[in-house]
Motif scaffolding. Structure first.
Motif, PDB file in Angstrom:
ATOM      1  N   ASP A 129     -79.569 -15.094  28.084  1.00 49.37           N
ATOM      2  CA  ASP A 129     -80.555 -15.190  27.007  1.00 49.37           C
ATOM      3  C   ASP A 129     -81.721 -14.241  27.259  1.00 49.37           C
ATOM      4  O   ASP A 129     -82.765 -14.362  26.617  1.00 49.37           O
ATOM      5  N   ARG A 130     -81.534 -13.284  28.162  1.00 45.57           N
ATOM      6  CA  ARG A 130     -82.608 -12.331  28.439  1.00 45.57           C
ATOM      7  C   ARG A 130     -82.713 -11.274  27.349  1.00 45.57           C
ATOM      8  O   ARG A 130     -83.663 -10.495  27.326  1.00 45.57           O
ATOM      9  N   MET A 131     -81.755 -11.247  26.446  1.00 50.08           N
ATOM     10  CA  MET A 131     -81.787 -10.398  25.264  1.00 50.08           C
ATOM     11  C   MET A 131     -81.352 -11.264  24.090  1.00 50.08           C
ATOM     12  O   MET A 131     -80.588 -12.223  24.251  1.00 50.08           O
ATOM     13  N   ASN A 132     -81.853 -10.932  22.901  1.00 48.79           N
ATOM     14  CA  ASN A 132     -81.505 -11.679  21.697  1.00 48.79           C
ATOM     15  C   ASN A 132     -81.851 -13.157  21.813  1.00 48.79           C
ATOM     16  O   ASN A 132     -81.101 -14.025  21.391  1.00 48.79           O
ATOM     17  N   TYR A 133     -83.014 -13.421  22.396  1.00 52.72           N
ATOM     18  CA  TYR A 133     -83.460 -14.805  22.492  1.00 52.72           C
ATOM     19  C   TYR A 133     -83.761 -15.346  21.089  1.00 52.72           C
ATOM     20  O   TYR A 133     -84.277 -14.621  20.250  1.00 52.72           O
ATOM     21  N   GLN A 538     -84.633  -7.786  34.242  1.00 53.83           N
ATOM     22  CA  GLN A 538     -84.450  -8.794  33.202  1.00 53.83           C
ATOM     23  C   GLN A 538     -85.406  -9.972  33.348  1.00 53.83           C
ATOM     24  O   GLN A 538     -85.191 -11.015  32.737  1.00 53.83           O
ATOM     25  N   ASP A 539     -86.446  -9.821  34.133  1.00 51.93           N
ATOM     26  CA  ASP A 539     -87.491 -10.847  34.134  1.00 51.93           C
ATOM     27  C   ASP A 539     -88.194 -10.871  32.775  1.00 51.93           C
ATOM     28  O   ASP A 539     -88.660 -11.917  32.327  1.00 51.93           O
ATOM     29  N   LEU A 540     -88.264  -9.705  32.135  1.00 49.47           N
ATOM     30  CA  LEU A 540     -88.845  -9.602  30.805  1.00 49.47           C
ATOM     31  C   LEU A 540     -87.771  -9.963  29.779  1.00 49.47           C
ATOM     32  O   LEU A 540     -86.796  -9.239  29.595  1.00 49.47           O
ATOM     33  N   ARG A 541     -87.980 -11.078  29.125  1.00 46.42           N
ATOM     34  CA  ARG A 541     -87.011 -11.542  28.132  1.00 46.42           C
ATOM     35  C   ARG A 541     -87.425 -11.022  26.761  1.00 46.42           C
ATOM     36  O   ARG A 541     -88.583 -11.159  26.358  1.00 46.42           O
ATOM     37  N   ILE A 542     -86.471 -10.428  26.049  1.00 45.15           N
ATOM     38  CA  ILE A 542     -86.793  -9.780  24.781  1.00 45.15           C
ATOM     39  C   ILE A 542     -86.061 -10.443  23.619  1.00 45.15           C
ATOM     40  O   ILE A 542     -85.065 -11.160  23.803  1.00 45.15           O
ATOM     41  N   SER A 544     -84.008  -9.973  20.009  1.00 47.19           N
ATOM     42  CA  SER A 544     -83.062  -9.053  19.381  1.00 47.19           C
ATOM     43  C   SER A 544     -82.411  -8.162  20.445  1.00 47.19           C
ATOM     44  O   SER A 544     -82.519  -8.415  21.648  1.00 47.19           O
ATOM     45  N   GLY A 545     -81.707  -7.125  20.006  1.00 52.69           N
ATOM     46  CA  GLY A 545     -81.032  -6.238  20.944  1.00 52.69           C
ATOM     47  C   GLY A 545     -79.814  -5.610  20.315  1.00 52.69           C
ATOM     48  O   GLY A 545     -79.408  -5.940  19.189  1.00 52.69           O
ATOM     49  N   TYR A 546     -79.211  -4.700  21.063  1.00 48.78           N
ATOM     50  CA  TYR A 546     -77.997  -4.003  20.625  1.00 48.78           C
ATOM     51  C   TYR A 546     -76.821  -4.574  21.402  1.00 48.78           C
ATOM     52  O   TYR A 546     -76.675  -4.350  22.602  1.00 48.78           O
ATOM     53  N   ALA A 547     -75.987  -5.351  20.715  1.00 50.43           N
ATOM     54  CA  ALA A 547     -74.827  -5.968  21.351  1.00 50.43           C
ATOM     55  C   ALA A 547     -73.886  -6.445  20.253  1.00 50.43           C
ATOM     56  O   ALA A 547     -74.253  -6.485  19.068  1.00 50.43           O
ATOM     57  N   LEU A 548     -72.670  -6.801  20.629  1.00 57.43           N
ATOM     58  CA  LEU A 548     -71.723  -7.386  19.683  1.00 57.43           C
ATOM     59  C   LEU A 548     -72.021  -8.876  19.570  1.00 57.43           C
ATOM     60  O   LEU A 548     -71.886  -9.624  20.541  1.00 57.43           O
ATOM     61  N   LEU A 549     -72.404  -9.282  18.383  1.00 56.65           N
ATOM     62  CA  LEU A 549     -72.817 -10.659  18.132  1.00 56.65           C
ATOM     63  C   LEU A 549     -72.100 -11.179  16.896  1.00 56.65           C
ATOM     64  O   LEU A 549     -71.728 -10.406  16.009  1.00 56.65           O
ATOM     65  N   PRO A 550     -71.878 -12.490  16.807  1.00 53.12           N
ATOM     66  CA  PRO A 550     -71.178 -13.032  15.632  1.00 53.12           C
ATOM     67  C   PRO A 550     -72.017 -12.927  14.371  1.00 53.12           C
ATOM     68  O   PRO A 550     -73.232 -13.099  14.396  1.00 53.12           O
ATOM     69  N   PHE A 564     -73.397  -5.543  15.109  1.00 54.42           N
ATOM     70  CA  PHE A 564     -74.027  -4.863  16.239  1.00 54.42           C
ATOM     71  C   PHE A 564     -75.502  -5.194  16.396  1.00 54.42           C
ATOM     72  O   PHE A 564     -76.218  -4.523  17.134  1.00 54.42           O
ATOM     73  N   ALA A 565     -75.949  -6.225  15.727  1.00 60.57           N
ATOM     74  CA  ALA A 565     -77.343  -6.636  15.819  1.00 60.57           C
ATOM     75  C   ALA A 565     -77.432  -8.106  15.443  1.00 60.57           C
ATOM     76  O   ALA A 565     -76.512  -8.651  14.816  1.00 60.57           O
ATOM     77  N   PRO A 566     -78.508  -8.782  15.825  1.00 61.69           N
ATOM     78  CA  PRO A 566     -78.657 -10.195  15.460  1.00 61.69           C
ATOM     79  C   PRO A 566     -78.735 -10.378  13.952  1.00 61.69           C
ATOM     80  O   PRO A 566     -78.933  -9.432  13.184  1.00 61.69           O
ATOM     81  N   ALA A 567     -78.604 -11.627  13.536  1.00 72.01           N
ATOM     82  CA  ALA A 567     -78.700 -11.946  12.122  1.00 72.01           C
ATOM     83  C   ALA A 567     -80.071 -11.546  11.575  1.00 72.01           C
ATOM     84  O   ALA A 567     -81.083 -11.578  12.283  1.00 72.01           O
ATOM     85  N   TRP A 568     -80.094 -11.173  10.311  1.00 72.88           N
ATOM     86  CA  TRP A 568     -81.323 -10.724   9.667  1.00 72.88           C
ATOM     87  C   TRP A 568     -82.339 -11.851   9.616  1.00 72.88           C
ATOM     88  O   TRP A 568     -82.008 -13.010   9.362  1.00 72.88           O
ATOM     89  N   ARG A 569     -83.587 -11.494   9.909  1.00 71.39           N
ATOM     90  CA  ARG A 569     -84.707 -12.406   9.709  1.00 71.39           C
ATOM     91  C   ARG A 569     -85.797 -11.632   8.966  1.00 71.39           C
ATOM     92  O   ARG A 569     -85.852 -10.400   9.029  1.00 71.39           O
ATOM     93  N   PRO A 570     -86.679 -12.317   8.251  1.00 70.38           N
ATOM     94  CA  PRO A 570     -87.671 -11.618   7.418  1.00 70.38           C
ATOM     95  C   PRO A 570     -88.480 -10.569   8.178  1.00 70.38           C
ATOM     96  O   PRO A 570     -88.673  -9.448   7.690  1.00 70.38           O
ATOM     97  N   THR A 571     -88.936 -10.923   9.386  1.00 72.27           N
ATOM     98  CA  THR A 571     -89.786  -9.989  10.122  1.00 72.27           C
ATOM     99  C   THR A 571     -88.990  -8.798  10.642  1.00 72.27           C
ATOM    100  O   THR A 571     -89.448  -7.646  10.553  1.00 72.27           O
TER     101      THR A 571
END
Length: 656
Positions: A129-133, A538-542, A544-550, A564-571
């Motif tokens: 969960d260190r990316m796409n939290y 990876q101490d810094l948790r970010i 979103s990100g670039y990865a294969l996601l459902p 190739f990116a997280p689900a859309w959110r308004p921001t």
């Protein structure tokens, strides 16, 4: 029929497994794990298989490293030298990144940091969960390269993931070449020159150099020749358990580097072994049974070891079912097979880009010279069942690579390719069809090695023809391979990791309960925050990100295909739109409420914006959303949002 082999000096070999065809070669292979020497005797090529002389007794077992000659050392050195030549721009400019595929370089640097964190902190290796939290990333459903990142932990910890990536890529190329050379020279040909030519092409084929521009996991094929060798060894009687377990270990190892390469290798080997079993069924009646017994051991052991990781990959959190549909239509252009890739000295960017989806997927560029040489060698060695089978495999892989619809010189023909029947089949829908063309390179490498071996044999057996044969073979190989000589990888200067990260200032805002939100949110077009996270181990948790996601399509909740990116959110959608050059929409109270909801969903502690294209517009939009000015800290504009996120009664209002 067997065939004798000699080395490039014209002297009789002291060891090797030369044979008239691979099926005969396999019968001559030493059954021990070590690459033991094998005596080879001349046999008349006109003799029928049944008339061939009986196989001689094997010499006492000698470990392969004890038989190294200066020719071996020279050959091995060339693979290291070429690997360093290709990656030199990365080593000479440590502040540079790959020009054509920077997002994948950032992705693998993040994965290398994950592997180091598994070793140093003992974190769970198959999810992060260190990316796409807060949703996280399924590490098995992505290419986590744990088989490489774990051993490279000392390099990653001491020198950072950027240097570790350079080492990964360089070692991948060098070790693949060395592995191909040793297996070819110890098991399939006796001529060191023939083995070197085959290994050189298998390692630095245009498709390999193309993927070296961003996919070190794909060019890490040092296990492929070992898997081929050990699979063919399964037919040895009385060693089913031993040979099966050795192969299982190699399969598991490869599974944690790249499953796609393993799958294509398995398909090719499966077809080859079936054909060989049919052609050899009378000569070696018990061979198939022995092979199947050992294969059962290998498959059983590999499945036991991979059962849990694969269950996480296909059924665990953030798993997906198949690649995006547009990727499943990435087919090799029929015109690319006789063209030259942009990284070849005979190629150019304009032609290559017209025939391939991108610079990293130039999988089918062989050039007219190599196509003609390959066909000529197949005709020359057509009496060998194994060579004809290899030729059939090349055609099969080429047909599979064309995708669901065949294109020619950039224009769709409207003709359906074989892949049209398979691209929606589970598991197969996770394969990129154009990459099937990559599997042609090892096939060509085998044919090149066997062709050079036969030429070497002719020079020994027919002294009068030695000069013409040498000139003809050198000329043919040079005309085919010289235009394919690769050029160094292209790099560009990358944006440095901001001082806000390198100085540890981020720790004032981000902890186990908070994350960093970068603007715009990281994706394939802006992967830099992933590199920042990797820099901190990876101490810094970010977010979103670039990865294969459902996919999380509200209109189709059952759609689990990858994106190739997280689900859309308004921001995230707002700032992606601004970054793309679109006008900033009116900032209303409704937009502020949605932004606050997003920040709380992400558990944001800080919002960060670094200097970049359209940064002024993004800065203004965030000021209007949050209602207060950022501070310039460590090379970035920083908004402290912890109080807004932690206080459930807090609201956002327009800036005064």
């Amino acid at each position: 029929m067997t065939i004798t082999g000699i080395d490039s000096t014209g002297q009789s070999p002291k060891r090797g497994a030369a044979a008239e065809d691979l099926d005969a070669e396999l019968a001559a292979l030493e059954s021990d794990v070590s690459l033991a020497p094998i005596s080879v005797i001349p046999v008349d090529e006109s003799a029928a298989p049944a008339e061939a002389a009986p196989a001689p007794a094997t010499a006492p077992r000698v470990r392969w490293w004890r038989t190294l000659t200066w020719r071996d050392v020279l050959a091995i050195s060339t693979f290291i030298a070429v690997a360093l030549f290709l990656t030199a721009p990365l080593w000479l400019n440590l502040d540079h990144e790959l020009r054509d595929d920077p997002q994948d370089q950032a992705f693998f640097e993040w994965m290398l940091a994950h592997g180091a964190r598994v070793v140093t902190d003992g974190v769970y290796p198959f999810f992060s969960d260190r990316m796409n939290y807060p949703d996280g990333v399924n590490m098995m459903a992505n290419t986590s390269v744990l088989a490489v990142s774990l051993p490279l932990t000392p390099v990653t910890v001491l020198f950072g993931p950027h240097v570790s990536f350079n080492a990964f890529l360089t070692l991948a190329l060098a070790s693949t070449g060395i592995s191909w050379y040793l297996v070819l020279s110890r098991q399939f040909v006796t001529s060191r020159l023939a083995a070197w030519v085959g290994a050189l092409f298998a390692t630095f084929a245009p498709s390999m150099v193309s993927h070296a521009g961003g996919h070190p996991n794909i060019v890490s094929q040092f296990l492929v020749p070992l898997i081929i060798w050990r699979t063919l060894e399964l037919r040895r009687r009385g060693r089913a358990v031993r040979n099966g377990l050795i192969l299982a270990g190699l399969l598991v190892w490869q599974a944690f580097i790249n499953l796609e390469i393993l799958f294509m290798t398995a398909v090719g080997l499966g077809i080859f072994c079936v054909v060989m079993a049919i052609t050899r069924r009378r000569r070696e009646p018990g061979e198939t049974v022995a092979f199947l017994k050992a294969l059962g051991v290998a498959a059983g052991a590999a499945l036991v070891l991979l059962a849990y990781p694969l269950s996480v990959q296909f059924f665990g959190p953030q798993s997906y079912h198949g690649l995006p549909e547009f990727v499943r239509y990435f087919g090799a252009d029929l015109g690319s097979f006789t063209a030259y890739a942009q990284q070849s000295i005979a190629g150019n960017t304009v032609t290559a880009s017209r025939l391939a989806q991108n610079a990293a997927e130039q999988n089918a560029f062989f050039g007219w010279g190599l196509v003609i040489l390959f066909l000529g060698l197949v005709v020359w060695m057509r009496r060998r069942a194994s060579v004809l089978t290899l030729a059939g495999l090349a055609l099969f892989f080429g047909a599979m690579s064309l995708g669901p619809t065949i294109t020619l010189n950039g224009v769709s023909t409207g003709i359906a390719g074989p892949w049209s029947l398979l691209h929606s089949v589970p598991v197969l829908n996770s394969a990129v069809p154009t990459r099937w063309a990559m599997a042609i390179a090892p096939v060509v490498a085998f044919v090149l090695a066997l062709g050079c071996q036969k030429a070497s044999d002719l020079m020994r057996d027919q002294t009068a023809a030695r000069g013409p044969v040498r000139i003809a073979m050198i000329t043919a190989v040079a005309m085919a391979l010289v235009p394919l000589v690769p050029t160094p990888l292209h790099t560009v200067q990358m944006d440095p990791v901001p001082e806000f990260v390198t100085a540890g200032t981020w720790k004032q805002y981000v902890d186990d309960d908070h994350t960093m939100v970068a603007l715009p949110l990281p994706d394939s077009s802006y992967p830099d925050p992933m590199r920042w996270s990797a820099y901190t181990g990876q101490d810094l948790r970010i977010v979103s990100g670039y990865a294969l996601l459902p996919s999380q399509n509200p209109l189709d909740p059952e759609d689990r295909s990858a994106v190739f990116a997280p689900a859309w959110r308004p921001t995230s959608g707002l700032f992606a739109s601004i970054k793309q050059g679109n006008p900033t929409p009116e900032i209303t109270d409704t937009r502020r409420e949605m932004t606050l909801a997003d920040l709380r969903y992400w558990k944001a502690g800080v919002v960060v914006l670094t200097p970049q294209v359209r940064d002024i517009e993004m800065r203004r939009a965030m000021i209007d959303l949050l209602g207060f000015q950022p501070t310039w800290t460590g090379g970035a504009w920083v908004w402290n949002v912890r109080d807004l996120v932690d206080n459930p009664s807090a609201t956002l209002s327009a800036a005064p």
